[in-house]
Design a protein around this motif. Structure first.
Motif, short mmCIF file in Angstrom:
data_model
loop_
_atom_site.label_atom_id
_atom_site.label_comp_id
_atom_site.label_asym_id
_atom_site.label_seq_id
_atom_site.Cartn_x
_atom_site.Cartn_y
_atom_site.Cartn_z
N LEU A 1 0.83 -1.20 0.00
CA LEU A 1 0.00 0.00 0.00
C LEU A 1 0.87 1.26 0.00
CD1 LEU A 1 -2.75 -1.07 2.58
CD2 LEU A 1 -2.96 -0.99 0.11
N ALA A 2 1.93 1.24 0.83
CA ALA A 2 2.82 2.40 0.87
C ALA A 2 3.54 2.59 -0.46
CB ALA A 2 3.84 2.23 2.00
N VAL B 1 -3.03 6.06 -10.00
CA VAL B 1 -2.45 5.31 -8.89
C VAL B 1 -3.23 4.02 -8.72
CG1 VAL B 1 -1.99 5.33 -6.42
CG2 VAL B 1 -1.67 7.41 -7.76
N ARG B 2 -2.50 2.92 -8.62
CA ARG B 2 -3.14 1.61 -8.50
C ARG B 2 -2.96 1.10 -7.07
NH1 ARG B 2 -3.99 -1.14 -13.50
NH2 ARG B 2 -3.51 0.20 -15.26
N ILE B 3 -4.05 1.08 -6.33
CA ILE B 3 -4.03 0.63 -4.94
C ILE B 3 -4.38 -0.86 -4.92
CG2 ILE B 3 -5.02 0.93 -2.65
CD1 ILE B 3 -3.34 3.26 -3.57
N PRO B 4 -3.57 -1.70 -4.24
CA PRO B 4 -3.87 -3.14 -4.18
C PRO B 4 -5.23 -3.38 -3.54
CG PRO B 4 -1.63 -2.71 -3.43
CD PRO B 4 -2.29 -1.38 -3.60
N ASP B 5 -5.93 -4.37 -4.07
CA ASP B 5 -7.24 -4.72 -3.54
C ASP B 5 -7.06 -5.79 -2.46
OD1 ASP B 5 -9.84 -5.16 -3.00
OD2 ASP B 5 -10.36 -6.10 -4.90
N LEU B 6 -7.08 -5.37 -1.20
CA LEU B 6 -6.97 -6.29 -0.07
C LEU B 6 -8.25 -6.31 0.75
CD1 LEU B 6 -3.40 -5.20 1.10
CD2 LEU B 6 -3.99 -7.05 -0.46
N THR B 7 -9.35 -5.89 0.12
CA THR B 7 -10.61 -5.81 0.86
C THR B 7 -11.16 -7.17 1.23
OG1 THR B 7 -11.75 -5.68 -1.29
CG2 THR B 7 -11.23 -3.61 -0.18
N GLY B 8 -10.62 -8.25 0.65
CA GLY B 8 -11.06 -9.59 1.03
C GLY B 8 -10.57 -10.00 2.40
N ARG B 9 -9.61 -9.28 2.96
CA ARG B 9 -9.09 -9.61 4.30
C ARG B 9 -10.05 -9.09 5.36
NH1 ARG B 9 -2.84 -9.51 4.93
NH2 ARG B 9 -3.53 -9.04 7.04
N PRO B 10 -10.45 -9.94 6.32
CA PRO B 10 -11.39 -9.50 7.36
C PRO B 10 -10.68 -8.84 8.53
CG PRO B 10 -11.01 -11.84 7.61
CD PRO B 10 -10.18 -11.40 6.41
N ASP B 11 -9.80 -7.90 8.27
CA ASP B 11 -9.06 -7.24 9.34
C ASP B 11 -8.86 -5.78 8.98
OD1 ASP B 11 -7.14 -7.32 7.36
OD2 ASP B 11 -5.92 -8.87 8.32
N ILE C 1 -6.26 -4.24 7.85
CA ILE C 1 -5.56 -3.99 6.59
C ILE C 1 -6.56 -4.00 5.43
CG2 ILE C 1 -3.85 -4.94 4.99
CD1 ILE C 1 -2.23 -5.84 7.33
N GLY C 2 -7.52 -4.91 5.48
CA GLY C 2 -8.57 -4.90 4.46
C GLY C 2 -9.37 -3.62 4.50
N ARG C 3 -9.68 -3.15 5.70
CA ARG C 3 -10.40 -1.87 5.82
C ARG C 3 -9.56 -0.72 5.29
NH1 ARG C 3 -11.84 -1.04 11.84
NH2 ARG C 3 -12.46 0.95 10.96
N LEU C 4 -8.25 -0.75 5.60
CA LEU C 4 -7.37 0.32 5.12
C LEU C 4 -7.29 0.32 3.60
CD1 LEU C 4 -5.30 2.55 5.61
CD2 LEU C 4 -3.56 0.77 5.85
N SER C 5 -7.17 -0.88 3.01
CA SER C 5 -7.12 -0.97 1.55
C SER C 5 -8.40 -0.42 0.93
CB SER C 5 -6.90 -2.42 1.12
OG SER C 5 -6.99 -2.56 -0.27
N GLY C 6 -9.55 -0.82 1.48
CA GLY C 6 -10.81 -0.31 0.95
C GLY C 6 -10.93 1.19 1.10
N ALA C 7 -10.46 1.71 2.26
CA ALA C 7 -10.54 3.16 2.47
C ALA C 7 -9.63 3.90 1.50
CB ALA C 7 -10.17 3.49 3.92
N LEU C 8 -8.40 3.38 1.29
CA LEU C 8 -7.49 4.04 0.36
C LEU C 8 -8.03 3.99 -1.06
CD1 LEU C 8 -3.99 2.87 1.67
CD2 LEU C 8 -4.99 5.14 1.82
N ARG C 9 -8.57 2.84 -1.45
CA ARG C 9 -9.12 2.72 -2.81
C ARG C 9 -10.30 3.67 -3.00
NH1 ARG C 9 -8.11 -1.75 -5.73
NH2 ARG C 9 -10.28 -2.13 -6.27
N GLY C 10 -11.16 3.74 -1.97
CA GLY C 10 -12.28 4.67 -2.07
C GLY C 10 -11.82 6.12 -2.11
N MET C 11 -10.79 6.42 -1.30
CA MET C 11 -10.28 7.79 -1.28
C MET C 11 -9.66 8.16 -2.62
SD MET C 11 -7.42 9.42 1.26
CE MET C 11 -6.15 8.33 0.60
N VAL C 12 -8.87 7.23 -3.19
CA VAL C 12 -8.24 7.51 -4.49
C VAL C 12 -9.31 7.67 -5.57
CG1 VAL C 12 -6.78 6.53 -6.30
CG2 VAL C 12 -6.06 6.41 -3.92
N ALA C 13 -10.32 6.78 -5.54
CA ALA C 13 -11.40 6.89 -6.53
C ALA C 13 -12.14 8.22 -6.38
CB ALA C 13 -12.37 5.72 -6.38
N ALA C 14 -12.39 8.63 -5.11
CA ALA C 14 -13.08 9.91 -4.89
C ALA C 14 -12.23 11.08 -5.37
CB ALA C 14 -13.42 10.07 -3.41
#
Length: 559
Positions: free
Chosen positions: A278-279, A298-308, A310-323
């Motif tokens: 992610l960094a 910017v291509r953010i890795p999709d780690l949203t399948g992780r139930p922890d 890090i998955g939340r962070l990946s989803g938040a970063l992807r959503g932030m980049v998309a926004a």
């Protein structure tokens, strides 16, 4: 009341697309391919995980060695056995003492101490000493020597035992006798206490040949102490047993260290490596911008399948980049629309100015001046609306939402705008429910929405038409509806009217509106979690192709 799911741009990598990123992400892909999970020198987080896990194991093994749970029970048993053996030797002397006659162990009066002691079979490694009442050594004997204890299994364990012995001698409280003290010297320390008639507590000391246990027991003739039996025993076997237990603990410790290292590396690979990805993705995007390399998303890795987390962070970063990309695209489109809208009045102004230079008649000059005045006012209105629209996003974020009565706000607006409508000969009707309807939001911004809708409705009406504003409350929302009996909205424009700079006005109102009012209203309503739409008013049994009876704008807000 609206779809709040983030709308990801096609260039923000989703799902399995990240397995083999292409184009501008070659650096990130190469770093992932070269990553060695056994190398932690480039990952401070991995080093911390391994270090903290090892510190816990070191504290555990250090506590075990410091408390020495292996040797303690064995030492207590050895001391008790030595006390019983010394008591038996003292009893052997006491039964030979003549009753009621003076006894002197030093001169042999009443008992031969040396002969009695020599007749007793001592245990292996034991030494016995006989002292008279004055503390003078009278006799001594020694049992068979103990067999040599075997060495440690490994050089490493020998070294660790030596280091531990050094620390134990330095930090162990209680002033133990130092190495080299003889058994006799150790027993002599206990004799004064035993002459008082009570057996001493077994003591332990480190002698030249290892650990030595010593005890002193009085020899009693009735109630009088005539001598003291001192007994020592080498504990080489005890040291050997304790060392064996310690070796097993060390072996388990090293096994635990290897297991902990493996689990730490596995944990680091599941925590540090995704965070590193992610960094790295964020850094690549930063470097592209700062170094002006080939532009790309910017291509953010999709780690949203992780139930922890890090998955939340990946989803938040992807959503932030998309926004952010949506905002960038919207700004680019807005800038293009602004340029297009400003060019039209500017072109008209330029044409009017050029024509004014060659105009001969006064009436022509007046018409051109009217055109110039109209275009200047149009530009002023357009710039003002553009300025308001550009500030709207930041103001919606900065301002704090409060609870307010929606019915009271709409009633105040209709009372004021109703007078304007009646001045134009337009009938103004309100239908508001009694009571209060509390909602959370920015009251001034929502009032701007309803003012815009009502004034638009009035502007499309002619004398004799009507405008109706009514409010209805539903289970979890409130509907505010503005209707008019004007010409209605063309079917193809029902969705376009909320686009920026789109205006569907009669010819006589050309240039009087910027086309940003409904776009701003939609933005405000959606920022409050609501919806807004437009529709034409038709009778239920009318043909859909017939002319509408008017237009209706509906605003739905959560409560």
């Amino acid at each position: 009341m609206r779809d709040t799911r983030p709308g990801y741009d096609g260039d923000v990598v989703l799902g399995e697309e990240y397995v083999s990123p292409g184009g501008g992400d070659a650096g990130l892909a190469a770093s992932r391919a070269e990553r060695n999970p056994l190398r932690v020198n480039r990952s401070p987080l991995a080093r911390k995980i391994i270090t903290f896990n090892l510190i816990a194991l070191l504290i555990l093994i250090g506590g075990i060695f410091w408390l020495d749970p292996f040797r303690g029970p064995l030492a207590v048993q050895r001391g008790d056995a030595l006390s019983r053996e010394a008591a038996l030797i003292a009893n052997a002397f006491e039964v030979q003492l003549p009753g009621g006659l003076p006894v002197s162990l030093a001169t042999g009066d009443g008992i031969d101490a040396a002969a009695t002691l020599g007749a007793i079979d001592l245990a292996d490694g034991a030494q016995a000493f006989v002292f008279d009442a004055a503390g003078t050594l009278v006799a001594e004997a020694e049992g068979p020597a103990l067999a040599e204890a075997g060495g440690s299994d490994t050089v490493l364990i020998d070294a660790l035992n030596s280091v531990w012995g050094l620390f134990a001698r330095v930090f162990t409280p209680g002033g133990e006798p130092g190495p080299g003290e003889a058994a006799e010297a150790l027993v002599r320390q206990l004799v004064p206490g035993a002459t008082d008639g009570a057996a001493s507590v077994p003591v332990e000391a480190t002698g030249p040949q290892g650990t030595i246990f010593a005890v002193a027991v009085p020899i009693l003739q009735g109630d009088r102490t005539v001598g003291v039996i001192g007994l020592t025993s080498a504990a080489t076997d005890l040291d050997s047993l304790a060392r064996g237990e310690r070796e097993q603990a060390l072996q388990i410790f090293f096994i635990a260290v290897f297991v902990s290292l493996g689990l730490s590396l596995l944990l680091a690979s599941t925590i540090a490596n995704p965070l590193s990805d992610l960094a790295a993705a964020a850094e690549i995007g930063r470097d592209r911008h700062s170094r002006k390399l080939n532009p790309g998303r910017v291509r953010i890795p999709d780690l949203t399948g992780r139930p922890d987390e890090i998955g939340r962070l990946s989803g938040a970063l992807r959503g932030m980049v998309a926004a952010l990309y949506d905002r960038i695209d919207a700004n680019e489109q807005f800038a293009a629309d602004v340029a297009h809208e400003i060019k039209n009045p500017l072109a008209s102004l330029r044409s009017a100015v050029v024509t004014l230079r060659v105009a001969k008649r006064e009436d022509q000059r007046d018409r051109l001046l009217d055109v110039i005045d109209h275009d200047v006012r149009r530009l002023d209105r357009l710039v003002s609306d553009i300025s308001n629209a550009s500030r709207l996003d930041s103001e919606l974020v900065k301002e704090e939402e409060e609870s307010f009565d929606l019915i009271k706000m709409v009633r105040n607006l209709t009372d004021y705008l109703g007078e304007q409508a009646r001045e134009r000969g337009v009938e103004f009707i309100t239908d508001l429910p009694p009571g209060r309807v509390e909602t959370m939001g920015l009251e001034a911004r929502l009032a701007q929405v309803f003012v815009n809708l009502i004034t638009n409705a009035i502007s499309f009406c002619e004398e004799g038409d009507a405008v109706r504003v009514w409010v209805r409350r539903r289970e979890n929302r409130v509907l505010v509806v503005v209707e008019d009996t004007g010409p209605g909205i063309p079917e193809q424009a029902l969705t376009k009217v909320f686009n920026r700079f789109y205006s569907e006005r009669p010819p006589g109102q050309f240039g009087d509106h910027s086309g940003l009012g409904l776009a701003i209203s939609k933005q405000i309503v959606e920022s409050h979690g609501g919806v807004i739409w437009a529709e034409n008013i038709r009778p239920t049994d009318a043909d859909i192709t017939s002319d509408p009876l008017g237009a209706r704008f509906v605003v739905g807000l959560p409560i």
